[in-house]
Design a protein around this motif. Structure first.
Motif, PDB file in Angstrom:
ATOM      1  N   SER A 280       0.699  -1.919  -0.005  1.00 42.70           N
ATOM      2  CA  SER A 280       0.020  -0.026   0.316  1.00 42.70           C
ATOM      3  C   SER A 280       0.843   1.594   0.034  1.00 42.70           C
ATOM      4  O   SER A 280       1.934   1.473  -1.193  1.00 42.70           O
ATOM      5  CB  SER A 280      -0.557   0.392   1.256  1.00 42.70           C
ATOM      6  N   ASP A 281       0.644   2.165   0.960  1.00 37.76           N
ATOM      7  CA  ASP A 281       1.410   3.387   0.926  1.00 37.76           C
ATOM      8  C   ASP A 281       2.821   2.976   1.751  1.00 37.76           C
ATOM      9  O   ASP A 281       3.456   4.365   2.267  1.00 37.76           O
ATOM     10  CB  ASP A 281       1.046   4.480   1.906  1.00 37.76           C
ATOM     11  N   LEU A 282       2.835   2.225   2.291  1.00 44.50           N
ATOM     12  CA  LEU A 282       4.142   1.698   2.555  1.00 44.50           C
ATOM     13  C   LEU A 282       5.579   1.591   2.405  1.00 44.50           C
ATOM     14  O   LEU A 282       5.351   1.905   0.356  1.00 44.50           O
ATOM     15  CB  LEU A 282       4.277   0.441   3.398  1.00 44.50           C
ATOM     16  N   ASN A 283       6.497   1.663   2.425  1.00 45.35           N
ATOM     17  CA  ASN A 283       8.235   1.923   1.372  1.00 45.35           C
ATOM     18  C   ASN A 283       8.563   0.060   1.646  1.00 45.35           C
ATOM     19  O   ASN A 283       8.461  -0.433   2.711  1.00 45.35           O
ATOM     20  CB  ASN A 283       9.489   2.779   1.627  1.00 45.35           C
ATOM     21  N   ASP A 284       9.002  -0.215   0.198  1.00 48.01           N
ATOM     22  CA  ASP A 284       9.459  -1.316   0.176  1.00 48.01           C
ATOM     23  C   ASP A 284      10.954  -0.893   1.069  1.00 48.01           C
ATOM     24  O   ASP A 284      11.379  -0.175  -0.105  1.00 48.01           O
ATOM     25  CB  ASP A 284       9.318  -2.132  -0.955  1.00 48.01           C
ATOM     26  N   ALA A 285      11.311  -1.680   1.616  1.00 49.00           N
ATOM     27  CA  ALA A 285      12.749  -1.007   1.944  1.00 49.00           C
ATOM     28  C   ALA A 285      13.676  -2.082   0.611  1.00 49.00           C
ATOM     29  O   ALA A 285      15.046  -0.864   0.354  1.00 49.00           O
ATOM     30  CB  ALA A 285      13.516  -1.942   3.853  1.00 49.00           C
ATOM     31  N   PHE A 286      13.834  -2.677   0.444  1.00 49.21           N
ATOM     32  CA  PHE A 286      15.495  -3.247  -1.024  1.00 49.21           C
ATOM     33  C   PHE A 286      14.682  -2.284  -2.683  1.00 49.21           C
ATOM     34  O   PHE A 286      15.573  -2.175  -2.237  1.00 49.21           O
ATOM     35  CB  PHE A 286      13.893  -4.560  -1.830  1.00 49.21           C
ATOM     36  N   LYS A 287      13.198  -1.721  -2.318  1.00 50.18           N
ATOM     37  CA  LYS A 287      13.179  -0.291  -3.481  1.00 50.18           C
ATOM     38  C   LYS A 287      13.998   0.610  -3.362  1.00 50.18           C
ATOM     39  O   LYS A 287      14.492   1.207  -3.873  1.00 50.18           O
ATOM     40  CB  LYS A 287      12.472  -0.405  -4.085  1.00 50.18           C
ATOM     41  N   GLU A 288      14.007   0.685  -1.804  1.00 50.20           N
ATOM     42  CA  GLU A 288      14.843   2.218  -1.411  1.00 50.20           C
ATOM     43  C   GLU A 288      16.316   2.484  -0.808  1.00 50.20           C
ATOM     44  O   GLU A 288      16.912   2.770  -1.673  1.00 50.20           O
ATOM     45  CB  GLU A 288      13.720   2.339   0.276  1.00 50.20           C
ATOM     46  N   ALA A 289      16.596   0.986  -1.099  1.00 51.01           N
ATOM     47  CA  ALA A 289      18.467   0.888  -0.511  1.00 51.01           C
ATOM     48  C   ALA A 289      19.272  -0.197  -1.247  1.00 51.01           C
ATOM     49  O   ALA A 289      20.089   0.032  -0.390  1.00 51.01           O
ATOM     50  CB  ALA A 289      18.278   0.753   1.047  1.00 51.01           C
ATOM     51  N   GLY A 290      17.856  -1.368  -1.989  1.00 52.40           N
ATOM     52  CA  GLY A 290      19.254  -2.135  -1.934  1.00 52.40           C
ATOM     53  C   GLY A 290      19.856  -2.179  -2.985  1.00 52.40           C
ATOM     54  O   GLY A 290      19.634  -1.501  -3.695  1.00 52.40           O
ATOM     55  N   ASN A 291      20.356  -3.335  -3.990  1.00 51.27           N
ATOM     56  CA  ASN A 291      20.372  -3.783  -5.315  1.00 51.27           C
ATOM     57  C   ASN A 291      20.533  -5.429  -5.498  1.00 51.27           C
ATOM     58  O   ASN A 291      20.882  -5.887  -4.930  1.00 51.27           O
ATOM     59  CB  ASN A 291      22.242  -3.153  -4.829  1.00 51.27           C
ATOM     60  N   GLY A 292      20.856  -4.847  -7.153  1.00 48.48           N
ATOM     61  CA  GLY A 292      20.878  -6.266  -7.764  1.00 48.48           C
ATOM     62  C   GLY A 292      19.107  -7.085  -7.216  1.00 48.48           C
ATOM     63  O   GLY A 292      18.256  -6.298  -7.645  1.00 48.48           O
ATOM     64  N   PHE A 293      19.163  -8.614  -7.447  1.00 43.45           N
ATOM     65  CA  PHE A 293      17.907  -8.981  -7.815  1.00 43.45           C
ATOM     66  C   PHE A 293      17.034  -9.344  -6.158  1.00 43.45           C
ATOM     67  O   PHE A 293      15.840  -9.305  -6.353  1.00 43.45           O
ATOM     68  CB  PHE A 293      18.061  -9.939  -7.898  1.00 43.45           C
TER      69      PHE A 293
END
Length: 341
Positions: A280-293
């Motif tokens: 929903s309106d939460l942040n996906d931590a991977f999309k915010e700060a991760g890399n790779g697959f």
């Protein structure tokens, strides 16, 4: 197509099919699985379909053929809707005195049935967690194993059931837990649990969500013997259960007055209905700060991300790490968050 050779006509025909299937899979997250329960299995294959369309695009590009437009437009649409399946940017890592780390890990009963043919997997998991030192640890398929000692966490909440082998979900915390509970899902040992923890002046709600499993054996020799029709029906039934479980979880979450972090094994991808609804309106931590697959599951054919950490927008995502520690059929993930004073 009239200017194409016979072989290229066959390849372009296959290209059309793969592009259309990928386009259809992009639409599925916006429809409840009860509507297209069996077809929802396409959500799991999006990384594979994307890779196929990339290969088709490159094939036509090297020949300087206009047929490249089909896969190019399909891939661009997917990128605009969901972002890239691969993050090329470096992992974010911001140091702050307000930082705290949250780890999520499906430990598969600490290997109690020796799925991994190694000794002392349970002790290796404990050593791994101790080394990485999360402040909060969310575990799915937790089993109160006699050799597992996580006492370096001062507080914990576990919810287990079962007759022969007890298992369930658990949350461990270095911060004080002032409230805890479970969101029960019908007709399954899966559930969602939560704790309210106090960090400084803030009270934070942490959820641990374990949605219904597909129970698909990923070994090639086993998959070859599976009846495809029965496999699809089982998958469709599972996606319907996941929808119901998601609705029960969201109903509970809606009543929460605190800022929220959601961890879990969704047994579904970022291209699914349940992912879209829970995030929903939460942040996906991977999309915010991760890399790779950001792979989180040991699937042999292509990288699959089915374990997630989401956070309320009030949290700054100051880091994210996907691990390659092969201690379960899932890989652990950890995010670093901060709340301003």
């Amino acid at each position: 197509m009239k200017n194409l050779s016979f072989i290229n006509k066959l390849i372009y025909s296959a290209n059309i099919i793969f592009a259309l299937v990928l386009l259809f899979s992009f639409a599925l997250p916006f429809f409840p699985p009860k509507t297209f329960s069996i077809l929802s299995v396409l959500n799991l294959g999006v990384p594979f379909l994307v890779l196929c369309n990339v290969l088709f695009f490159l094939y036509w590009l090297f020949q300087l053929r206009k047929q490249l437009i089909l896969s190019l437009l399909t891939l661009c649409l997917g990128y605009l809707m969901f972002g890239s399946i691969y993050k090329f940017s470096a992992s974010k890592k911001i140091e702050s005195p307000n930082n705290f780390k949250v780890m999520n890990f499906n430990v598969r009963l600490f290997n109690v049935y020796d799925w991994i043919p190694e000794n002392n997997i349970e002790s290796k998991i404990v050593d791994f967690v101790k080394t990485e030192a999360p402040d909060i640890l969310s575990i799915q398929e937790y089993h109160p194993h006699k050799n597992v000692n996580l006492s370096f966490f001062k507080y914990k909440y576990e919810h287990v059931s079962g007759k022969k082998i007890k298992y369930g979900q658990a949350i461990f915390s270095k911060y004080r837990i002032i409230n805890s509970g479970s969101v029960e899902f019908p007709n399954t040992p899966n559930n969602a649990i939560f704790v309210d923890i106090v960090k400084g002046k803030d009270t934070i709600r942490v959820y641990n969500v374990h949605l219904e499993s597909l129970r698909i054996n990923t070994r090639i020799e086993v998959l070859k013997t599976e009846d495809s029709e029965r496999l699809l029906k089982r998958a469709g039934s599972t996606f319907k259960m996941q929808q119901l479980q998601t609705e029960l979880f969201l109903e509970h979450k809606k009543k929460c007055k605190y800022r929220v972090i959601v961890c879990g094994d969704f047994n579904n991808t970022a291209y699914s209905y349940v992912y879209r609804k829970i995030k929903s309106d939460l942040n996906d931590a991977f999309k915010e700060a991760g890399n790779g697959f950001g792979r989180t599951y040991d699937f042999k054919f292509f990288p699959v991300r089915i374990d997630f950490i989401f956070a309320d927008e009030a949290f700054k995502v100051n880091g994210f790490k996907s691990y390659n520690a092969h201690l379960s059929d899932h890989y652990p993930i950890m995010s670093t968050f901060a709340l301003d004073d």
